[in-house]
Design an enzyme around this catalytic site. Structure first.
Site, PDB file in Angstrom:
ATOM      1  N   PHE A  19      91.877   7.358 -29.443  1.00  0.00           N
ATOM      2  CA  PHE A  19      90.904   7.450 -30.912  1.00  0.00           C
ATOM      3  C   PHE A  19      89.641   8.104 -30.721  1.00  0.00           C
ATOM      4  N   THR A 129      80.865   0.981 -23.148  1.00  0.00           N
ATOM      5  CA  THR A 129      80.590  -0.005 -24.324  1.00  0.00           C
ATOM      6  C   THR A 129      79.561  -0.858 -24.489  1.00  0.00           C
ATOM      7  N   ASP A 130      78.867  -1.323 -25.685  1.00  0.00           N
ATOM      8  CA  ASP A 130      77.997  -2.326 -25.422  1.00  0.00           C
ATOM      9  C   ASP A 130      78.230  -3.762 -25.180  1.00  0.00           C
ATOM     10  N   GLU A 131      79.641  -3.698 -24.930  1.00  0.00           N
ATOM     11  CA  GLU A 131      80.209  -5.236 -24.623  1.00  0.00           C
ATOM     12  C   GLU A 131      79.840  -5.346 -23.004  1.00  0.00           C
ATOM     13  N   TYR A 156      88.448  -7.244 -20.857  1.00  0.00           N
ATOM     14  CA  TYR A 156      88.185  -6.001 -21.070  1.00  0.00           C
ATOM     15  C   TYR A 156      86.810  -5.609 -20.719  1.00  0.00           C
ATOM     16  N   SER A 158      84.524  -7.057 -18.899  1.00  0.00           N
ATOM     17  CA  SER A 158      84.428  -7.305 -17.440  1.00  0.00           C
ATOM     18  C   SER A 158      84.863  -6.047 -16.705  1.00  0.00           C
ATOM     19  N   LYS A 160      84.968  -2.586 -17.783  1.00  0.00           N
ATOM     20  CA  LYS A 160      84.115  -1.756 -18.398  1.00  0.00           C
ATOM     21  C   LYS A 160      82.906  -1.725 -17.504  1.00  0.00           C
ATOM     22  N   ASN A 185      80.332  -0.460 -31.752  1.00  0.00           N
ATOM     23  CA  ASN A 185      82.025  -0.270 -32.351  1.00  0.00           C
ATOM     24  C   ASN A 185      82.319   0.944 -33.236  1.00  0.00           C
ATOM     25  N   LYS A 195      93.096  -2.291 -33.941  1.00  0.00           N
ATOM     26  CA  LYS A 195      91.864  -2.680 -34.423  1.00  0.00           C
ATOM     27  C   LYS A 195      91.328  -3.006 -35.597  1.00  0.00           C
ATOM     28  N   ARG A 199      93.545  -2.183 -38.813  1.00  0.00           N
ATOM     29  CA  ARG A 199      94.338  -3.376 -39.201  1.00  0.00           C
ATOM     30  C   ARG A 199      94.327  -3.761 -40.732  1.00  0.00           C
ATOM     31  N   LEU A 212      91.317 -12.735 -40.762  1.00  0.00           N
ATOM     32  CA  LEU A 212      89.896 -12.612 -40.230  1.00  0.00           C
ATOM     33  C   LEU A 212      89.784 -13.819 -39.078  1.00  0.00           C
ATOM     34  N   ARG A 279      89.365 -15.667 -31.635  1.00  0.00           N
ATOM     35  CA  ARG A 279      89.745 -14.798 -30.072  1.00  0.00           C
ATOM     36  C   ARG A 279      89.099 -15.883 -29.280  1.00  0.00           C
TER      37      ARG A 279
HETATM   38  P1  NAD Z   1      91.987   4.128 -27.338  1.00  0.00           P
HETATM   39  O1  NAD Z   1      92.728   2.944 -26.676  1.00  0.00           O
HETATM   40  O2  NAD Z   1      92.187   4.511 -28.780  1.00  0.00           O
HETATM   41  O3  NAD Z   1      92.269   5.490 -26.275  1.00  0.00           O
HETATM   42  C1  NAD Z   1      92.349   5.175 -24.879  1.00  0.00           C
HETATM   43  C2  NAD Z   1      93.392   6.853 -24.394  1.00  0.00           C
HETATM   44  O4  NAD Z   1      93.253   6.667 -22.960  1.00  0.00           O
HETATM   45  C3  NAD Z   1      94.648   6.689 -24.995  1.00  0.00           C
HETATM   46  O5  NAD Z   1      94.960   7.937 -25.427  1.00  0.00           O
HETATM   47  C4  NAD Z   1      95.495   6.407 -23.608  1.00  0.00           C
HETATM   48  O6  NAD Z   1      96.778   7.027 -23.571  1.00  0.00           O
HETATM   49  C5  NAD Z   1      94.349   6.864 -22.529  1.00  0.00           C
HETATM   50  N1  NAD Z   1      94.828   6.128 -21.288  1.00  0.00           N
HETATM   51  C6  NAD Z   1      94.845   4.932 -21.025  1.00  0.00           C
HETATM   52  N2  NAD Z   1      95.144   4.739 -19.750  1.00  0.00           N
HETATM   53  C7  NAD Z   1      95.134   5.773 -19.226  1.00  0.00           C
HETATM   54  C8  NAD Z   1      95.268   6.351 -17.929  1.00  0.00           C
HETATM   55  N3  NAD Z   1      95.589   5.224 -16.800  1.00  0.00           N
HETATM   56  N4  NAD Z   1      95.343   7.734 -17.447  1.00  0.00           N
HETATM   57  C9  NAD Z   1      95.172   8.521 -18.432  1.00  0.00           C
HETATM   58  N5  NAD Z   1      94.931   8.238 -19.840  1.00  0.00           N
HETATM   59  C10 NAD Z   1      95.040   6.938 -20.138  1.00  0.00           C
HETATM   60  O7  NAD Z   1      90.599   3.979 -26.967  1.00  0.00           O
HETATM   61  P2  NAD Z   1      89.183   4.286 -27.680  1.00  0.00           P
HETATM   62  O8  NAD Z   1      89.105   3.346 -28.496  1.00  0.00           O
HETATM   63  O9  NAD Z   1      89.324   5.683 -28.097  1.00  0.00           O
HETATM   64  O10 NAD Z   1      88.219   4.356 -26.464  1.00  0.00           O
HETATM   65  C11 NAD Z   1      87.894   5.549 -25.915  1.00  0.00           C
HETATM   66  C12 NAD Z   1      86.802   4.749 -24.853  1.00  0.00           C
HETATM   67  O11 NAD Z   1      85.565   4.483 -25.457  1.00  0.00           O
HETATM   68  C13 NAD Z   1      87.043   3.683 -23.958  1.00  0.00           C
HETATM   69  O12 NAD Z   1      86.537   4.072 -22.612  1.00  0.00           O
HETATM   70  C14 NAD Z   1      86.233   2.512 -24.446  1.00  0.00           C
HETATM   71  O13 NAD Z   1      86.011   1.571 -23.407  1.00  0.00           O
HETATM   72  C15 NAD Z   1      85.030   3.108 -25.032  1.00  0.00           C
HETATM   73  N6  NAD Z   1      84.418   2.678 -26.295  1.00  0.00           N
HETATM   74  C16 NAD Z   1      85.101   2.270 -27.475  1.00  0.00           C
HETATM   75  C17 NAD Z   1      84.469   1.666 -28.414  1.00  0.00           C
HETATM   76  C18 NAD Z   1      85.554   1.568 -29.726  1.00  0.00           C
HETATM   77  O14 NAD Z   1      84.840   0.869 -30.625  1.00  0.00           O
HETATM   78  N7  NAD Z   1      86.916   1.637 -29.863  1.00  0.00           N
HETATM   79  C19 NAD Z   1      83.350   1.540 -28.304  1.00  0.00           C
HETATM   80  C20 NAD Z   1      82.739   1.960 -27.368  1.00  0.00           C
HETATM   81  C21 NAD Z   1      83.162   2.248 -26.390  1.00  0.00           C
HETATM   82  O1  TDX Z   2      92.593  -8.862 -37.109  1.00  0.00           O
HETATM   83  C1  TDX Z   2      91.529  -8.856 -36.653  1.00  0.00           C
HETATM   84  N1  TDX Z   2      90.412  -9.843 -37.244  1.00  0.00           N
HETATM   85  C2  TDX Z   2      89.355  -9.833 -36.719  1.00  0.00           C
HETATM   86  O2  TDX Z   2      88.489 -10.799 -37.440  1.00  0.00           O
HETATM   87  C3  TDX Z   2      90.992  -8.160 -35.441  1.00  0.00           C
HETATM   88  C4  TDX Z   2      91.879  -7.170 -34.748  1.00  0.00           C
HETATM   89  C5  TDX Z   2      89.488  -8.263 -35.166  1.00  0.00           C
HETATM   90  N2  TDX Z   2      88.821  -9.056 -35.802  1.00  0.00           N
HETATM   91  C6  TDX Z   2      87.500  -9.162 -35.247  1.00  0.00           C
HETATM   92  C7  TDX Z   2      87.013  -9.477 -33.791  1.00  0.00           C
HETATM   93  C8  TDX Z   2      85.920  -8.802 -33.671  1.00  0.00           C
HETATM   94  O3  TDX Z   2      84.872  -9.684 -34.024  1.00  0.00           O
HETATM   95  O4  TDX Z   2      86.759  -8.074 -35.767  1.00  0.00           O
HETATM   96  C9  TDX Z   2      85.670  -7.661 -34.811  1.00  0.00           C
HETATM   97  C10 TDX Z   2      86.392  -6.339 -34.300  1.00  0.00           C
HETATM   98  O5  TDX Z   2      87.201  -6.407 -33.501  1.00  0.00           O
HETATM   99  P1  TDX Z   2      88.028  -5.151 -32.750  1.00  0.00           P
HETATM  100  O6  TDX Z   2      88.326  -4.111 -33.715  1.00  0.00           O
HETATM  101  O7  TDX Z   2      89.056  -5.453 -31.763  1.00  0.00           O
HETATM  102  O8  TDX Z   2      86.896  -4.587 -31.750  1.00  0.00           O
HETATM  103  P2  TDX Z   2      85.926  -5.147 -30.562  1.00  0.00           P
HETATM  104  O9  TDX Z   2      86.469  -6.525 -30.201  1.00  0.00           O
HETATM  105  O10 TDX Z   2      84.316  -5.763 -31.404  1.00  0.00           O
HETATM  106  O11 TDX Z   2      86.000  -4.279 -29.705  1.00  0.00           O
HETATM  107  C11 TDX Z   2      85.577  -2.754 -30.239  1.00  0.00           C
HETATM  108  O12 TDX Z   2      84.149  -2.346 -29.801  1.00  0.00           O
HETATM  109  C12 TDX Z   2      83.902  -2.130 -28.675  1.00  0.00           C
HETATM  110  C13 TDX Z   2      86.479  -1.728 -29.167  1.00  0.00           C
HETATM  111  O13 TDX Z   2      87.843  -2.308 -29.472  1.00  0.00           O
HETATM  112  C14 TDX Z   2      86.187  -1.907 -27.941  1.00  0.00           C
HETATM  113  O14 TDX Z   2      86.931  -0.917 -27.322  1.00  0.00           O
HETATM  114  C15 TDX Z   2      84.648  -1.162 -27.712  1.00  0.00           C
HETATM  115  O15 TDX Z   2      84.373  -1.358 -26.427  1.00  0.00           O
END
Ligand code: NAD
Ligand code: TDX
Length: 340
Positions: A19, A129-131, A156, A158, A160, A185, A195, A199, A212, A279
């Site tokens: 993503f 991540t901020d987590e 997750y 921990s 990161k 996020n 996500k 979703r 939710l 969760r």
């Molecule tokens: P994602 O799950 O959508 O994508 C992860 C990508 O990494 C995928 O393309 C997957 O194929 C690849 N991958 C996984 N394991 C691998 C491996 N061993 N070798 C090579 N490639 C591999 O994740 P995302 O939401 O795009 O997150 C990207 C980064 O940003 C992550 O490091 C995540 O911790 C960080 N991050 C995400 C969010 C968020 O809101 N999604 C927020 C803050 C930080």
């Molecule tokens: O169906 C759902 N219903 C719901 O209430 C889902 C999938 C989530 N949730 C809640 C859980 C969280 O409070 O929504 C919030 C967001 O959930 P996620 O999309 O799973 O994100 P979160 O757990 O906050 O983590 C995301 O942001 C920080 C990313 O997935 C991480 O990769 C990133 O580090």
């Protein structure tokens, strides 16, 4: 600007078919004309080669491989100016069900990349991540800053946090030229249907009621993924080696408010959703103070109108059913088995 700007011509982007990684690759191709990108991605369930469709061949090499593969990583790192490391297992709920791949990719994979960057003295930017900071109470006036102590809650977060600590140690002990960013996020196109926002949108398109968790009052600090991309480029080129920068766009919202905005935007009623099992260990609130990034490096988010960003996301999922349909059924089956 804190030091002379760094101007990489060749970058390796790990996780560039996921993503945020793929949005970053598009951003670089569109905004940095001289830069060549090599994506290293294992194409796990979360990676999709289609996310990089349309990028000219002379701007992008795609390598299907694992960041834990030392030989492959050595070869790619030896031929680049910088590594931007997005690859990770990224979903909290998956980490609770099975932490193993999180340890492998997030911790060991980061170690493999650091060793190669150390060997070839290659600039490294680590996406985190901020987590890692744990959570805040709903009524706490504080937000996370670069000096907030680490206190991760989930498998997750921990892993990161562990990878961030490896980066810091490799900077201090071996002089690796690395920076770290911790972002809030993200939302936008190409986000996996597991996500929260995708979703709920795709549930409504499929005629499934949105789900939710808990009391719905948990707060997330939303940022458009394009703003994350511009911030990462800013830190890679202008950031000070050894420093951490928090990325956020002042987008705090409760989950129920976000869900009701989606319901409203898609013509459903405010109560047309199901409350489901919470969760385990669910973080209550995240909130980012991005003053350092804004004042020291001059970064600003562009997509600050959340209603408009959400409307665009809804339109994107409506227009790109072919992209998300193949993953939808299995994702919902997994959630159903977890009571969610
Ligand atoms: P994602 O799950 O959508 O994508 C992860 C990508 O990494 C995928 O393309 C997957 O194929 C690849 N991958 C996984 N394991 C691998 C491996 N061993 N070798 C090579 N490639 C591999 O994740 P995302 O939401 O795009 O997150 C990207 C980064 O940003 C992550 O490091 C995540 O911790 C960080 N991050 C995400 C969010 C968020 O809101 N999604 C927020 C803050 C930080
Ligand atoms: O169906 C759902 N219903 C719901 O209430 C889902 C999938 C989530 N949730 C809640 C859980 C969280 O409070 O929504 C919030 C967001 O959930 P996620 O999309 O799973 O994100 P979160 O757990 O906050 O983590 C995301 O942001 C920080 C990313 O997935 C991480 O990769 C990133 O580090």
């Amino acid at each position: 600007m804190t030091e002379q700007a760094f101007a990489p011509q060749r970058i390796v982007v790990t996780g560039g078919a996921g993503f945020i990684g793929s949005n970053f690759v598009h951003w670089v191709v569109n905004n940095q004309p001289g830069v060549h990108v090599t994506v290293l991605d294992a194409l796990t369930y979360a990676g999709n080669r289609q996310n990089l469709a349309g990028i000219p061949e002379d701007r992008l090499d795609f390598v299907h491989g694992n960041i834990c593969d030392e030989q492959l990583v050595d070869q790619l790192v030896s031929q680049t100016d910088a590594v931007v490391h997005f690859a990770a297992e990224s979903h909290n709920d998956n980490s609770i069900a099975d932490p193993t791949p999180f340890l492998q990719t997030n911790v060991h994979g980061t170690y493999v990349l650091l060793q190669a960057c150390k060997k070839y003295d290659v600039r490294f930017h680590h996406i985190s991540t901020d987590e890692v900071y744990g959570d805040l109470a709903l009524d706490d006036p504080a937000r996370f800053t670069e000096s907030t102590p680490y206190n991760p809650s989930s498998p997750y977060s921990s892993t990161k946090a562990s990878s961030d600590l490896l980066v810091r140690a490799w900077v201090r002990t071996y002089g690796v030229r690395a920076t770290i960013s911790n972002c809030s996020n993200n939302y936008g196109p190409y986000q996996h249907v597991e996500k929260f926002i995708p979703r709920q949108i795709t549930n409504l398109i499929c005629g499934i009621r949105p789900k939710l968790y808990g009391d719905g009052l948990n707060v997330r600090d939303w940022i458009h993924t394009e703003d994350h991309s511009s911030a990462v480029w800013c830190i890679l080129t202008k950031g000070k080696v050894g420093e951490t920068y928090l990325i956020g766009a002042d987008g705090e919202r409760s989950n129920i408010d976000v869900l009701r905005a989606i319901l409203d935007g898609m013509g459903a009623g405010p109560d047309d959703f199901d409350w489901v099992r919470d969760r385990p260990g669910h973080d209550r609130r995240y909130a980012i103070d991005s003053t350092k990034l804004r004042t020291e490096l001059g970064w600003q988010p562009q997509h600050t109108d959340f209603a408009q960003g959400l409307a665009q996301a809804i339109a994107w999922y409506r227009d790109n059913e072919d992209w998300w349909r193949p993953a939808k059924e299995a994702t919902e089956a997994k959630y159903a088995a977890q009571g969610q």
